[in-house]
Design an enzyme around this catalytic site. Structure first.
Site, PDB file in Angstrom:
ATOM      1  N   HIS A   1       0.832  -1.207   0.000  1.00 13.36           N
ATOM      2  CA  HIS A   1       0.000   0.000   0.000  1.00 13.36           C
ATOM      3  C   HIS A   1       0.865   1.255   0.000  1.00 13.36           C
ATOM      4  O   HIS A   1       0.560   2.230  -0.699  1.00 13.36           O
ATOM      5  CB  HIS A   1      -0.940   0.017   1.206  1.00 13.36           C
ATOM      6  CG  HIS A   1      -1.856  -1.155   1.263  1.00 13.36           C
ATOM      7  ND1 HIS A   1      -2.625  -1.454   2.375  1.00 13.36           N
ATOM      8  CD2 HIS A   1      -2.140  -2.129   0.357  1.00 13.36           C
ATOM      9  CE1 HIS A   1      -3.319  -2.548   2.145  1.00 13.36           C
ATOM     10  NE2 HIS A   1      -3.044  -2.979   0.928  1.00 13.36           N
TER      11      HIS A   1
ATOM     12  N   HIS B   1      -9.154  -2.479  -5.003  1.00 10.79           N
ATOM     13  CA  HIS B   1      -8.041  -2.724  -4.095  1.00 10.79           C
ATOM     14  C   HIS B   1      -7.032  -3.687  -4.714  1.00 10.79           C
ATOM     15  O   HIS B   1      -5.816  -3.542  -4.492  1.00 10.79           O
ATOM     16  CB  HIS B   1      -8.518  -3.275  -2.753  1.00 10.79           C
ATOM     17  CG  HIS B   1      -7.381  -3.410  -1.781  1.00 10.79           C
ATOM     18  ND1 HIS B   1      -6.879  -2.329  -1.086  1.00 10.79           N
ATOM     19  CD2 HIS B   1      -6.604  -4.471  -1.439  1.00 10.79           C
ATOM     20  CE1 HIS B   1      -5.856  -2.731  -0.347  1.00 10.79           C
ATOM     21  NE2 HIS B   1      -5.671  -4.025  -0.550  1.00 10.79           N
TER      22      HIS B   1
ATOM     23  N   ASP C   1      -3.089  -2.936  -4.998  1.00  6.48           N
ATOM     24  CA  ASP C   1      -2.013  -3.869  -4.643  1.00  6.48           C
ATOM     25  C   ASP C   1      -1.065  -4.090  -5.821  1.00  6.48           C
ATOM     26  O   ASP C   1       0.164  -4.159  -5.650  1.00  6.48           O
ATOM     27  CB  ASP C   1      -2.592  -5.219  -4.217  1.00  6.48           C
ATOM     28  CG  ASP C   1      -3.054  -5.249  -2.768  1.00  6.48           C
ATOM     29  OD1 ASP C   1      -2.726  -4.323  -1.997  1.00  6.48           O
ATOM     30  OD2 ASP C   1      -3.749  -6.220  -2.403  1.00  6.48           O
TER      31      ASP C   1
ATOM     32  N   HIS D   1      -0.363 -11.198  -4.755  1.00  4.20           N
ATOM     33  CA  HIS D   1       1.020 -10.780  -4.542  1.00  4.20           C
ATOM     34  C   HIS D   1       2.021 -11.753  -5.166  1.00  4.20           C
ATOM     35  O   HIS D   1       3.016 -11.337  -5.757  1.00  4.20           O
ATOM     36  CB  HIS D   1       1.297 -10.626  -3.050  1.00  4.20           C
ATOM     37  CG  HIS D   1       0.428  -9.620  -2.382  1.00  4.20           C
ATOM     38  ND1 HIS D   1       0.419  -8.289  -2.748  1.00  4.20           N
ATOM     39  CD2 HIS D   1      -0.481  -9.731  -1.376  1.00  4.20           C
ATOM     40  CE1 HIS D   1      -0.448  -7.633  -1.995  1.00  4.20           C
ATOM     41  NE2 HIS D   1      -1.007  -8.488  -1.166  1.00  4.20           N
TER      42      HIS D   1
END
Length: 305
Positions: free
Chosen positions: A78, A235, A239, A262
């Protein structure tokens, strides 16, 4: 902007770590051109410095973690998204713990503080990573591809087998205004059953309705509801901006992701960087900045607008 930028002044944050549950203080400091983003674990003696780069990623479970030796900093995505989104190329990040504070679960608090601190422009040109050939990584039904494009763009297809989430799709054609206005405030999210399971295993100890959107059997349980109708996919794009910034350069290319996270984001960056035939690094002159694909890039006719 073709020149590298740093902060005009310091900016300090203090908050709870999402996974450790500990209070952590973080200070952003201006840095010289060419420094990049460098984290400093100032709670250790001696302090350990870790460059925010894909080569230093040591864990991608639940968040992105960078490390050097026995020292690490997790949940950097973030903050990295906020720095990239605000046009910050160089900064020192002093942190007194192993995890970036989660704040409200989005990048908005970081963006607000960076904006207040201001921006200082250097006289050194930025290096842009311009994608020349497609690169794809796949993990089961998850896929991430980056292809040549005239702009930096992220298109994300998110799919969950839950009535409150289901499928969501959105694209970000990157600009500072679009990132800050439409994506920075989108919060991290999780499913109630998974959150309870993680806490029982010593994870997500700092998670609460104050810093995450929590989804129960019947939908979102946060009293205030969602900030955006499609906050979840926004979101995921936030990311991605943070994870992809670990190339160490501004990007020009189109990322197309399906059910990515991720781990796959990191694999995409790693695969791209180890294939120099698939990209070129360019320092734009003012004359060339508006026509990057005239510089050593093949025919334009097949490129996306």
């Amino acid at each position: 902007m073709i020149f590298q930028q740093t902060l005009g002044n310091k900016a300090t944050f203090s908050g709870i770590g999402l996974h450790t549950g500990k209070t952590i203080t973080l200070t952003l400091r201006p840095a010289e051109a060419g420094t990049g983003i460098v984290f400093h674990r100032v709670d250790l003696a001696p302090a350990v410095s870790i460059e925010a780069h894909a080569s230093n990623v040591v864990n991608t479970r639940l968040s992105t973690t960078i490390g050097r030796g026995d020292a690490s900093v997790s949940t950097i995505e973030h903050l990295m998204a906020a720095l990239y989104g605000c046009g910050i190329d160089n900064a020192h990040v002093d942190i007194d713990g192993p995890e970036v504070p989660i704040m409200d679960g989005s990048a908005a608090p970081f963006v607000a503080a960076i904006t207040k601190a201001g921006v200082k422009v250097s006289g050194k040109a930025r290096k842009y990573l311009v994608v020349k050939k497609p690169v794809t990584v796949v993990d089961g039904d998850k896929k991430a591809t980056i292809i040549p494009s005239r702009h930096y763009k992220i298109s994300f297809d998110m799919q969950f087998a839950h009535p409150a989430v289901k499928s969501q799709f959105r694209s970000l054609e990157f600009s500072q205004e679009s990132f800050i206005g439409d994506f920075a405030a989108a919060r991290t999210f999780g499913f109630l059953a998974e959150v309870e399971m993680m806490k029982s295993h010593g994870l997500a100890l700092g998670g609460s309705l104050e810093n995450a959107v929590v989804i129960g059997d019947n939908g979102v349980i946060n009293p205030e509801g969602l900030r955006f109708q499609d906050e979840f996919v926004r979101h995921k794009i936030l990311d991605s901006v943070g994870d992809l910034s670990l190339t160490g350069h501004r990007l020009i290319g189109h990322v197309k992701a399906t059910k990515s996270g991720h781990d796959l984001n990191h694999k995409l960056v790693t695969e791209l960087l180890k294939r120099p035939d698939c990209y070129t690094l360019i320092e734009f002159t003012p004359q060339a900045f508006n026509a990057p694909f005239n510089i050593g890039i093949p025919e334009l006719s097949w490129l996306e607008a």
